[in-house]
Design a protein around this motif. Structure first.
Motif, PDB file in Angstrom:
ATOM      1  N   LEU A   1       0.830  -1.200   0.000  1.00  0.00           N
ATOM      2  CA  LEU A   1       0.000   0.000   0.000  1.00  0.00           C
ATOM      3  C   LEU A   1       0.867   1.253   0.000  1.00  0.00           C
ATOM      4  CD1 LEU A   1      -2.497  -1.085   2.811  1.00  0.00           C
ATOM      5  CD2 LEU A   1      -2.852  -1.275   0.355  1.00  0.00           C
ATOM      6  N   VAL A   2       0.452   2.254  -0.761  1.00  0.00           N
ATOM      7  CA  VAL A   2       1.161   3.525  -0.787  1.00  0.00           C
ATOM      8  C   VAL A   2       0.142   4.664  -0.797  1.00  0.00           C
ATOM      9  CG1 VAL A   2       2.759   5.016  -2.026  1.00  0.00           C
ATOM     10  CG2 VAL A   2       3.106   2.543  -2.042  1.00  0.00           C
ATOM     11  N   GLU A   3       0.270   5.557   0.181  1.00  0.00           N
ATOM     12  CA  GLU A   3      -0.616   6.721   0.255  1.00  0.00           C
ATOM     13  C   GLU A   3      -0.020   7.893  -0.517  1.00  0.00           C
ATOM     14  OE1 GLU A   3      -0.482   4.696   4.369  1.00  0.00           O
ATOM     15  OE2 GLU A   3       0.936   5.450   2.868  1.00  0.00           O
ATOM     16  N   SER A   4      -0.901   8.781  -0.966  1.00  0.00           N
ATOM     17  CA  SER A   4      -0.458  10.012  -1.620  1.00  0.00           C
ATOM     18  C   SER A   4      -1.531  11.076  -1.423  1.00  0.00           C
ATOM     19  CB  SER A   4      -0.207   9.777  -3.112  1.00  0.00           C
ATOM     20  OG  SER A   4      -1.408   9.382  -3.763  1.00  0.00           O
ATOM     21  N   GLY A   5      -1.163  12.323  -1.676  1.00  0.00           N
ATOM     22  CA  GLY A   5      -2.130  13.406  -1.641  1.00  0.00           C
ATOM     23  C   GLY A   5      -2.083  14.316  -0.434  1.00  0.00           C
TER      24      GLY A   5
ATOM     25  N   LYS B   1     -13.752   3.795  -3.678  1.00  0.00           N
ATOM     26  CA  LYS B   1     -12.769   2.898  -4.288  1.00  0.00           C
ATOM     27  C   LYS B   1     -12.847   2.982  -5.802  1.00  0.00           C
ATOM     28  CE  LYS B   1     -11.772  -1.970  -5.112  1.00  0.00           C
ATOM     29  NZ  LYS B   1     -12.373  -3.301  -5.131  1.00  0.00           N
ATOM     30  N   ASP B   2     -11.690   3.047  -6.437  1.00  0.00           N
ATOM     31  CA  ASP B   2     -11.592   2.975  -7.891  1.00  0.00           C
ATOM     32  C   ASP B   2     -11.113   1.568  -8.225  1.00  0.00           C
ATOM     33  OD1 ASP B   2     -10.069   5.086 -10.445  1.00  0.00           O
ATOM     34  OD2 ASP B   2     -10.906   3.086 -10.557  1.00  0.00           O
ATOM     35  N   SER B   3     -12.038   0.720  -8.651  1.00  0.00           N
ATOM     36  CA  SER B   3     -11.695  -0.675  -8.904  1.00  0.00           C
ATOM     37  C   SER B   3     -10.757  -0.841 -10.094  1.00  0.00           C
ATOM     38  CB  SER B   3     -12.960  -1.500  -9.127  1.00  0.00           C
ATOM     39  OG  SER B   3     -13.765  -1.512  -7.961  1.00  0.00           O
ATOM     40  N   ALA B   4     -10.780   0.101 -11.015  1.00  0.00           N
ATOM     41  CA  ALA B   4      -9.919  -0.003 -12.196  1.00  0.00           C
ATOM     42  C   ALA B   4      -8.440   0.134 -11.844  1.00  0.00           C
ATOM     43  CB  ALA B   4     -10.315   1.051 -13.226  1.00  0.00           C
ATOM     44  N   THR B   5      -8.174   0.898 -10.788  1.00  0.00           N
ATOM     45  CA  THR B   5      -6.783   1.149 -10.404  1.00  0.00           C
ATOM     46  C   THR B   5      -6.438   0.582  -9.023  1.00  0.00           C
ATOM     47  OG1 THR B   5      -7.393   3.291  -9.458  1.00  0.00           O
ATOM     48  CG2 THR B   5      -6.715   3.266 -11.775  1.00  0.00           C
ATOM     49  N   ASN B   6      -7.392  -0.126  -8.410  1.00  0.00           N
ATOM     50  CA  ASN B   6      -7.177  -0.665  -7.057  1.00  0.00           C
ATOM     51  C   ASN B   6      -6.735   0.438  -6.093  1.00  0.00           C
ATOM     52  OD1 ASN B   6      -7.925  -3.316  -7.553  1.00  0.00           O
ATOM     53  ND2 ASN B   6      -5.857  -3.948  -8.118  1.00  0.00           N
TER      54      ASN B   6
ATOM     55  N   SER C   1     -13.389   3.024   6.920  1.00  0.00           N
ATOM     56  CA  SER C   1     -13.021   1.833   6.171  1.00  0.00           C
ATOM     57  C   SER C   1     -14.046   1.552   5.088  1.00  0.00           C
ATOM     58  CB  SER C   1     -12.901   0.619   7.100  1.00  0.00           C
ATOM     59  OG  SER C   1     -14.170   0.314   7.671  1.00  0.00           O
ATOM     60  N   ILE C   2     -13.644   0.706   4.152  1.00  0.00           N
ATOM     61  CA  ILE C   2     -14.518   0.314   3.051  1.00  0.00           C
ATOM     62  C   ILE C   2     -14.234  -1.140   2.723  1.00  0.00           C
ATOM     63  CG2 ILE C   2     -12.865   1.110   1.305  1.00  0.00           C
ATOM     64  CD1 ILE C   2     -15.294   1.967  -0.414  1.00  0.00           C
ATOM     65  N   MET C   3     -15.289  -1.900   2.454  1.00  0.00           N
ATOM     66  CA  MET C   3     -15.101  -3.284   2.043  1.00  0.00           C
ATOM     67  C   MET C   3     -14.590  -3.320   0.617  1.00  0.00           C
ATOM     68  SD  MET C   3     -18.150  -5.700   3.526  1.00  0.00           S
ATOM     69  CE  MET C   3     -17.533  -7.044   2.499  1.00  0.00           C
ATOM     70  N   TRP C   4     -13.637  -4.224   0.385  1.00  0.00           N
ATOM     71  CA  TRP C   4     -12.986  -4.264  -0.925  1.00  0.00           C
ATOM     72  C   TRP C   4     -13.954  -4.692  -2.027  1.00  0.00           C
ATOM     73  CZ3 TRP C   4      -8.668  -2.152  -2.450  1.00  0.00           C
ATOM     74  CH2 TRP C   4      -8.041  -2.571  -3.630  1.00  0.00           C
ATOM     75  N   ASN C   5     -14.780  -5.668  -1.737  1.00  0.00           N
ATOM     76  CA  ASN C   5     -15.665  -6.215  -2.765  1.00  0.00           C
ATOM     77  C   ASN C   5     -17.115  -5.791  -2.611  1.00  0.00           C
ATOM     78  OD1 ASN C   5     -13.709  -7.660  -4.287  1.00  0.00           O
ATOM     79  ND2 ASN C   5     -13.634  -9.197  -2.662  1.00  0.00           N
ATOM     80  N   ASN C   6     -17.389  -4.877  -1.698  1.00  0.00           N
ATOM     81  CA  ASN C   6     -18.741  -4.316  -1.561  1.00  0.00           C
ATOM     82  C   ASN C   6     -18.583  -2.889  -1.057  1.00  0.00           C
ATOM     83  OD1 ASN C   6     -21.368  -3.634  -1.135  1.00  0.00           O
ATOM     84  ND2 ASN C   6     -21.876  -5.406   0.134  1.00  0.00           N
ATOM     85  N   VAL C   7     -18.396  -1.975  -2.008  1.00  0.00           N
ATOM     86  CA  VAL C   7     -18.031  -0.600  -1.642  1.00  0.00           C
ATOM     87  C   VAL C   7     -19.164   0.155  -0.953  1.00  0.00           C
ATOM     88  CG1 VAL C   7     -16.276  -0.458  -3.420  1.00  0.00           C
ATOM     89  CG2 VAL C   7     -18.634   0.244  -3.942  1.00  0.00           C
ATOM     90  N   ARG C   8     -20.368  -0.456  -0.929  1.00  0.00           N
ATOM     91  CA  ARG C   8     -21.456   0.204  -0.206  1.00  0.00           C
ATOM     92  C   ARG C   8     -21.280   0.069   1.303  1.00  0.00           C
ATOM     93  NH1 ARG C   8     -26.406  -2.731  -2.981  1.00  0.00           N
ATOM     94  NH2 ARG C   8     -24.938  -4.435  -2.623  1.00  0.00           N
ATOM     95  N   VAL C   9     -20.456  -0.869   1.716  1.00  0.00           N
ATOM     96  CA  VAL C   9     -20.229  -1.093   3.141  1.00  0.00           C
ATOM     97  C   VAL C   9     -19.051  -0.241   3.579  1.00  0.00           C
ATOM     98  CG1 VAL C   9     -19.723  -2.784   4.929  1.00  0.00           C
ATOM     99  CG2 VAL C   9     -21.136  -3.430   2.966  1.00  0.00           C
ATOM    100  N   ARG C  10     -19.352   0.837   4.268  1.00  0.00           N
ATOM    101  CA  ARG C  10     -18.340   1.770   4.747  1.00  0.00           C
ATOM    102  C   ARG C  10     -18.631   2.149   6.192  1.00  0.00           C
ATOM    103  NH1 ARG C  10     -18.958   6.019  -0.111  1.00  0.00           N
ATOM    104  NH2 ARG C  10     -21.110   5.410   0.215  1.00  0.00           N
ATOM    105  N   ALA C  11     -17.596   2.555   6.878  1.00  0.00           N
ATOM    106  CA  ALA C  11     -17.739   2.980   8.266  1.00  0.00           C
ATOM    107  C   ALA C  11     -16.854   4.183   8.499  1.00  0.00           C
ATOM    108  CB  ALA C  11     -17.360   1.842   9.214  1.00  0.00           C
ATOM    109  N   TYR C  12     -17.285   5.046   9.407  1.00  0.00           N
ATOM    110  CA  TYR C  12     -16.531   6.256   9.715  1.00  0.00           C
ATOM    111  C   TYR C  12     -16.513   6.480  11.226  1.00  0.00           C
ATOM    112  CZ  TYR C  12     -17.326   7.264   4.771  1.00  0.00           C
ATOM    113  OH  TYR C  12     -17.387   7.196   3.403  1.00  0.00           O
ATOM    114  N   SER C  13     -15.484   7.132  11.690  1.00  0.00           N
ATOM    115  CA  SER C  13     -15.456   7.525  13.090  1.00  0.00           C
ATOM    116  C   SER C  13     -16.371   8.733  13.286  1.00  0.00           C
ATOM    117  CB  SER C  13     -14.033   7.872  13.514  1.00  0.00           C
ATOM    118  OG  SER C  13     -13.606   9.052  12.847  1.00  0.00           O
ATOM    119  N   ASP C  14     -16.795   8.942  14.495  1.00  0.00           N
ATOM    120  CA  ASP C  14     -17.687  10.061  14.793  1.00  0.00           C
ATOM    121  C   ASP C  14     -17.031  11.402  14.457  1.00  0.00           C
ATOM    122  OD1 ASP C  14     -19.145   8.556  17.793  1.00  0.00           O
ATOM    123  OD2 ASP C  14     -19.597   8.311  15.656  1.00  0.00           O
TER     124      ASP C  14
END
Length: 120
Positions: free
Chosen positions: A4-8, A73-78, A50-63
């Protein structure tokens, strides 16, 4: 193994927006979910969302970021993106993305992190 590599990251003013990206490579088929974490100086690392890799509708956030941050998620570029809006000085931290291989497994793969600084 998942790599994994972060950017931005960067320096922005309060109220601004910023988008972080987490590019995944390697054994991406083994990913169950990707999470974002952050660690401010002198503080413990905290979960952001967080986000599920194979079901992007499943997401969670901190308060602390709910309603301001959005994970996608951009599935074309992982790539998993973290859109951050209405940034506050207290959002200043090093942001990390991590991957887990199962629903209850550890966050076993981590990126090196990217610095986000929000000035007041």
């Amino acid at each position: 193994q998942v790599h994994l590599v972060e950017s931005g990251g960067g320096l922005v003013q309060a109220g601004d927006s910023l988008k972080l990206s987490c590019a995944a490579s390697g054994r991406t088929f083994s990913i169950y979910a990707v999470g974002w974490f952050r660690q401010a100086p002198g503080k413990e690392r905290e979960f952001v969302g967080s986000i599920m890799w194979n079901n992007v509708r499943v997401r969670a956030y901190s308060d602390s970021v709910e309603g301001r941050y959005t994970i996608s998620k951009d599935s074309a570029t992982n790539t998993v993106n973290l859109q951050m809006n209405s940034l506050k000085p207290e959002d200043t931290a090093v942001y990390y993305c991590a991957a887990r291989a199962g629903k209850a497994g550890p966050w076993g793969s981590w990126g090196p992190g990217t610095q986000v600084t929000v000035s007041s």
